[in-house]
Enzyme design. Sequence first.
Site, PDB file in Angstrom:
ATOM      1  N   GLU A  54      22.582 -35.861   9.426  1.00 53.27           N
ATOM      2  CA  GLU A  54      22.734 -33.925   9.753  1.00 53.27           C
ATOM      3  C   GLU A  54      23.474 -33.359  10.864  1.00 53.27           C
ATOM      4  O   GLU A  54      24.152 -32.350  10.960  1.00 53.27           O
ATOM      5  CB  GLU A  54      21.966 -33.415   9.462  1.00 53.27           C
ATOM      6  CG  GLU A  54      20.913 -33.672   7.775  1.00 53.27           C
ATOM      7  CD  GLU A  54      21.527 -32.595   6.745  1.00 53.27           C
ATOM      8  OE1 GLU A  54      22.544 -31.673   7.434  1.00 53.27           O
ATOM      9  OE2 GLU A  54      21.306 -33.210   5.873  1.00 53.27           O
ATOM     10  N   TYR A 137      17.516 -25.156  10.176  1.00 53.75           N
ATOM     11  CA  TYR A 137      18.168 -26.305   9.591  1.00 53.75           C
ATOM     12  C   TYR A 137      17.685 -27.611   9.246  1.00 53.75           C
ATOM     13  O   TYR A 137      18.329 -28.221   8.590  1.00 53.75           O
ATOM     14  CB  TYR A 137      19.642 -26.008   9.360  1.00 53.75           C
ATOM     15  CG  TYR A 137      20.649 -26.749   8.516  1.00 53.75           C
ATOM     16  CD1 TYR A 137      20.127 -26.525   6.812  1.00 53.75           C
ATOM     17  CD2 TYR A 137      21.145 -27.924   9.248  1.00 53.75           C
ATOM     18  CE1 TYR A 137      21.385 -27.442   6.263  1.00 53.75           C
ATOM     19  CE2 TYR A 137      22.050 -28.385   7.991  1.00 53.75           C
ATOM     20  CZ  TYR A 137      22.307 -28.434   6.958  1.00 53.75           C
ATOM     21  OH  TYR A 137      22.573 -29.201   6.295  1.00 53.75           O
ATOM     22  N   ASP A 155      22.253 -23.529   5.210  1.00 49.97           N
ATOM     23  CA  ASP A 155      24.031 -23.440   5.974  1.00 49.97           C
ATOM     24  C   ASP A 155      24.922 -22.577   5.038  1.00 49.97           C
ATOM     25  O   ASP A 155      24.367 -21.947   4.202  1.00 49.97           O
ATOM     26  CB  ASP A 155      24.032 -25.401   5.526  1.00 49.97           C
ATOM     27  CG  ASP A 155      24.636 -25.026   4.328  1.00 49.97           C
ATOM     28  OD1 ASP A 155      24.362 -24.621   3.661  1.00 49.97           O
ATOM     29  OD2 ASP A 155      25.351 -26.568   4.766  1.00 49.97           O
TER      30      ASP A 155
END
Length: 398
Positions: A54, A137, A155
Amino acid sequence: MSPRKRTATGAIPPPVSPERLASLRGPLLSWYDRNKRDLPWRRTRDPYAIWLSEVMLQQTQVSTVIPYWERFLARFPTVKALAAAPLDDVLSGWKGLGYYTRARNLHRAAQEVVERFGGKFPPTAEQLITLPGFGRYTAGAVASIAFGEPAPIVDGNVARVLSRLFEVEGLPGDRDREATLWTLAAALAAGERPGDFNQAMMEHGAATCRPESPLCLLCPVRDGCLAYRKGRVHELPPAKVRAAPRKLFLALAVWPHAGTLLFARRADKGLFGGLWELPAVEVEEATSEAEALQRLSTTLGAALTLEGSLGSVRRQLTHRDLTLRLLRVSGGPRPTKSPAFQELRWCTPQEAEALGMSTAMQRALDAVPGHGAREDAATVAAAKKQAPGRPRRKVKEG
């Protein structure tokens, strides 16, 4: 039904009915099961590996990330291994990915996971968000994918899908718009397989609900999309107006001595923070070589002599149009510290390979004949002969 506006108290009421949520969740999960890409981090539930993916995927394309992710995991296979590694090793392993603040935060977060949580990632977004570099996020992605917590994520891809499905108005970055998107994402994540659903939303935005030329006829939730019904798919979300990149000029000292070059480590904050470079100072486009040399002399606290120009290297960064002017210098005595930098170090080409260095600086180093590390007369003569006609390299930041 569009999500309702904030109430007088600032709260956002539930935007959609459970029936509509179910009508979107089911088809998107089924579509994901049939169409998801076989990405290596989707074959694991290891929170460390998922977190690493990520972080790397921020501002970076999937095709670029895959080999970096695999090499980084081989080099630092566990969060404890990453925490124990010197920062220089971590930055070196990150070399070429850009946005080096990510790597520094990655290292700091790994150390906190070891110190605060015994080397095991906490399973909730609320706990994860307390770690360095964990925004809302990233915390939601790791908590949902690795631990199955119904934590939302938003996102760019998810924001686009939600904006079209629910006809959410407002420019990217608008506070009310962002609050609405997160409320919608939370409502949708509150169901079975939250990690897969969050990935389905991201995958759908990347593959089908694209910024340009969206594939609406292939969309599994087309019938429930308000923007599609009203012919507004190409209007939502509105494009964010980006400022033109600022021109930035740096003069670099290429100072060879006895098979080594002088390198400097920048302060942690600012452009290329904490990374190694050929010592650099900011100049203007019209700054003469003599003036640039003087600024470098002052910065390094050493009397420098200009031996010649090695040309320029250009890099297009996200917010800057960067030009690096390479000046071959000599001088004495050789400095070992400077208040302008965290550290100075004289390195051979082999030692320089292990330094955490930006792609822009690596390209500048590549432009130095022999990496500038040999001081013999033949190298100096070749450099001086080549310098006047050396073409300017124009490379876009990948």
